[in-house]
Enzyme design. Structure first.
Site, PDB file in Angstrom:
ATOM      1  N   GLY A   1       0.877  -1.173   0.000  1.00  0.00           N
ATOM      2  CA  GLY A   1       0.000   0.000   0.000  1.00  0.00           C
ATOM      3  C   GLY A   1       0.906   1.212   0.000  1.00  0.00           C
ATOM      4  O   GLY A   1       1.810   1.285  -0.821  1.00  0.00           O
ATOM      5  N   GLU A   2       0.689   2.106   0.913  1.00  0.00           N
ATOM      6  CA  GLU A   2       1.511   3.318   1.009  1.00  0.00           C
ATOM      7  C   GLU A   2       2.174   3.319   2.390  1.00  0.00           C
ATOM      8  O   GLU A   2       1.508   3.455   3.414  1.00  0.00           O
ATOM      9  CB  GLU A   2       0.615   4.541   0.809  1.00  0.00           C
ATOM     10  CG  GLU A   2       1.313   5.858   0.938  1.00  0.00           C
ATOM     11  CD  GLU A   2       2.508   5.996   0.011  1.00  0.00           C
ATOM     12  OE1 GLU A   2       2.407   5.623  -1.168  1.00  0.00           O
ATOM     13  OE2 GLU A   2       3.562   6.455   0.493  1.00  0.00           O
TER      14      GLU A   2
ATOM     15  N   CYS B   1       6.030  -5.623   0.167  1.00  0.00           N
ATOM     16  CA  CYS B   1       6.155  -4.310  -0.479  1.00  0.00           C
ATOM     17  C   CYS B   1       6.149  -3.176   0.546  1.00  0.00           C
ATOM     18  O   CYS B   1       7.098  -3.053   1.304  1.00  0.00           O
ATOM     19  CB  CYS B   1       5.095  -4.149  -1.565  1.00  0.00           C
ATOM     20  SG  CYS B   1       5.549  -2.865  -2.741  1.00  0.00           S
TER      21      CYS B   1
ATOM     22  N   ILE C   1       5.352  -3.609  -7.932  1.00  0.00           N
ATOM     23  CA  ILE C   1       4.580  -2.378  -8.151  1.00  0.00           C
ATOM     24  C   ILE C   1       5.210  -1.267  -7.313  1.00  0.00           C
ATOM     25  O   ILE C   1       5.106  -1.279  -6.092  1.00  0.00           O
ATOM     26  CB  ILE C   1       3.093  -2.558  -7.754  1.00  0.00           C
ATOM     27  CG1 ILE C   1       2.466  -3.729  -8.507  1.00  0.00           C
ATOM     28  CG2 ILE C   1       2.322  -1.260  -7.996  1.00  0.00           C
ATOM     29  CD1 ILE C   1       1.078  -4.127  -8.008  1.00  0.00           C
ATOM     30  N   ARG C   2       5.886  -0.347  -7.986  1.00  0.00           N
ATOM     31  CA  ARG C   2       6.619   0.729  -7.268  1.00  0.00           C
ATOM     32  C   ARG C   2       7.352   0.140  -6.067  1.00  0.00           C
ATOM     33  O   ARG C   2       7.222   0.596  -4.931  1.00  0.00           O
ATOM     34  CB  ARG C   2       5.655   1.842  -6.852  1.00  0.00           C
ATOM     35  CG  ARG C   2       4.989   2.547  -8.033  1.00  0.00           C
ATOM     36  CD  ARG C   2       4.040   3.636  -7.602  1.00  0.00           C
ATOM     37  NE  ARG C   2       4.747   4.656  -6.842  1.00  0.00           N
ATOM     38  CZ  ARG C   2       4.376   5.096  -5.629  1.00  0.00           C
ATOM     39  NH1 ARG C   2       3.315   4.607  -5.037  1.00  0.00           N
ATOM     40  NH2 ARG C   2       5.073   6.023  -5.030  1.00  0.00           N
TER      41      ARG C   2
ATOM     42  N   HIS D   1       4.693  -8.582  -4.755  1.00  0.00           N
ATOM     43  CA  HIS D   1       3.330  -8.846  -4.265  1.00  0.00           C
ATOM     44  C   HIS D   1       2.891 -10.291  -4.527  1.00  0.00           C
ATOM     45  O   HIS D   1       2.145 -10.537  -5.478  1.00  0.00           O
ATOM     46  CB  HIS D   1       2.345  -7.904  -4.966  1.00  0.00           C
ATOM     47  CG  HIS D   1       2.438  -6.494  -4.526  1.00  0.00           C
ATOM     48  ND1 HIS D   1       1.669  -5.979  -3.509  1.00  0.00           N
ATOM     49  CD2 HIS D   1       3.233  -5.485  -4.941  1.00  0.00           C
ATOM     50  CE1 HIS D   1       1.974  -4.711  -3.323  1.00  0.00           C
ATOM     51  NE2 HIS D   1       2.925  -4.383  -4.186  1.00  0.00           N
TER      52      HIS D   1
ATOM     53  N   GLU E   1       0.669 -11.948  -3.151  1.00  0.00           N
ATOM     54  CA  GLU E   1      -0.786 -12.115  -2.975  1.00  0.00           C
ATOM     55  C   GLU E   1      -1.542 -11.859  -4.270  1.00  0.00           C
ATOM     56  O   GLU E   1      -2.724 -12.167  -4.362  1.00  0.00           O
ATOM     57  CB  GLU E   1      -1.291 -11.196  -1.848  1.00  0.00           C
ATOM     58  CG  GLU E   1      -1.435  -9.726  -2.200  1.00  0.00           C
ATOM     59  CD  GLU E   1      -0.108  -8.953  -2.237  1.00  0.00           C
ATOM     60  OE1 GLU E   1       0.976  -9.578  -2.105  1.00  0.00           O
ATOM     61  OE2 GLU E   1      -0.166  -7.727  -2.422  1.00  0.00           O
TER      62      GLU E   1
HETATM   63  N1  GLN Z   1       5.859   2.692  -3.234  1.00  0.00           N
HETATM   64  C1  GLN Z   1       5.097   2.337  -2.075  1.00  0.00           C
HETATM   65  C2  GLN Z   1       5.702   2.919  -0.805  1.00  0.00           C
HETATM   66  O1  GLN Z   1       6.795   3.373  -0.850  1.00  0.00           O
HETATM   67  C3  GLN Z   1       4.997   0.832  -1.940  1.00  0.00           C
HETATM   68  C4  GLN Z   1       4.255   0.278  -3.119  1.00  0.00           C
HETATM   69  C5  GLN Z   1       3.469  -0.949  -2.831  1.00  0.00           C
HETATM   70  O2  GLN Z   1       3.263  -1.364  -1.685  1.00  0.00           O
HETATM   71  N2  GLN Z   1       2.957  -1.510  -3.900  1.00  0.00           N
HETATM   72  O3  GLN Z   1       5.077   2.906   0.209  1.00  0.00           O
END
Ligand code: GLN
Length: 197
Positions: free
Chosen positions: A54-55, A86, A141-142, A176, A178
């Site tokens: 997530g973030e 992540c 993903i990022r 990820h 999941e």
């Molecule tokens: N880029 C996000 C962060 O720095 C992490 C991305 C993700 O969990 N898919 O929090």
């Protein structure tokens, strides 16, 4: 006996982890009751925990505000398994190199957020992971990368950078698992699913 699993649900990829844990448990014949963790008081009942992506700045702030952060730390101190993916890896790390992240310091690594560059924000790669017999379809993903590894053990690297690690009861991935429908990494995290020994 039914195991109780918690998926930290303050923000991020929650439903996917619930399904992945149920699938991994079924694949080893375990009964599991999966709970979404939105407030303090749930984690102490959990045998295993997932900390989703997530973030990371938002997740770490909400974990402190709700009091869930200290319960996750107590869970790991007790030797109970945690799977952090992540943004979960960023939050669980020793050092996220970003003042807006309040790290839990459960995994002895530093991380670099968004380490794989803008043009490759998201990609999928077949990844060799220690403990798995065949490559894992890893969705990034990022994603962060791991560096400055202390006591943690690196389990996978991509582009020469560590992207999966274990530190005691904590398994963590920059990608990820999941999102793929492949239960092997949840099995490795929670049910000793090492295929190579
Ligand atoms: N880029 C996000 C962060 O720095 C992490 C991305 C993700 O969990 N898919 O929090």
């Amino acid at each position: 006996m039914t195991l109780v699993a918690g998926v930290v649900a303050v923000q991020g990829n929650v439903a996917e982890h619930v399904t992945a844990i149920e699938r991994a448990a079924a694949s080893v014949g375990e009964d599991v009751d999966v709970r979404e963790v939105r407030e303090a008081g749930v984690v102490p009942d959990c045998d295993l925990l997932a900390l989703p992506g997530g973030e990371s700045t938002t997740i770490s702030r909400l974990l402190r505000e709700t009091g869930i952060a200290s319960e996750i730390c107590a869970h790991v101190d007790d030797g109970e398994p945690l799977f952090a993916t992540c943004a979960g890896l960023i939050v669980a790390s020793r050092d996220a190199r970003d003042d807006r992240v309040d790290e839990l310091e459960l995994v002895d690594v530093a991380v670099e957020r968004n380490a794989f560059g803008r043009q490759r924000d998201s990609f999928e790669a077949p990844l060799e992971v220690d403990g798995l017999a065949q490559p894992f379809p890893a969705v990034f993903i990022r994603a962060p990368a791991i560096d400055d590894v202390g006591d943690a053990e690196v389990l996978a690297t991509w582009d020469g950078r560590p992207v999966a690690a274990r530190d005691g009861p904590v398994l963590t991935t920059a990608f990820h698992p999941e999102l793929t429908g492949d239960p092997r990494l949840h099995r490795l995290a929670f049910f000793d699913g090492d295929e190579t020994r």
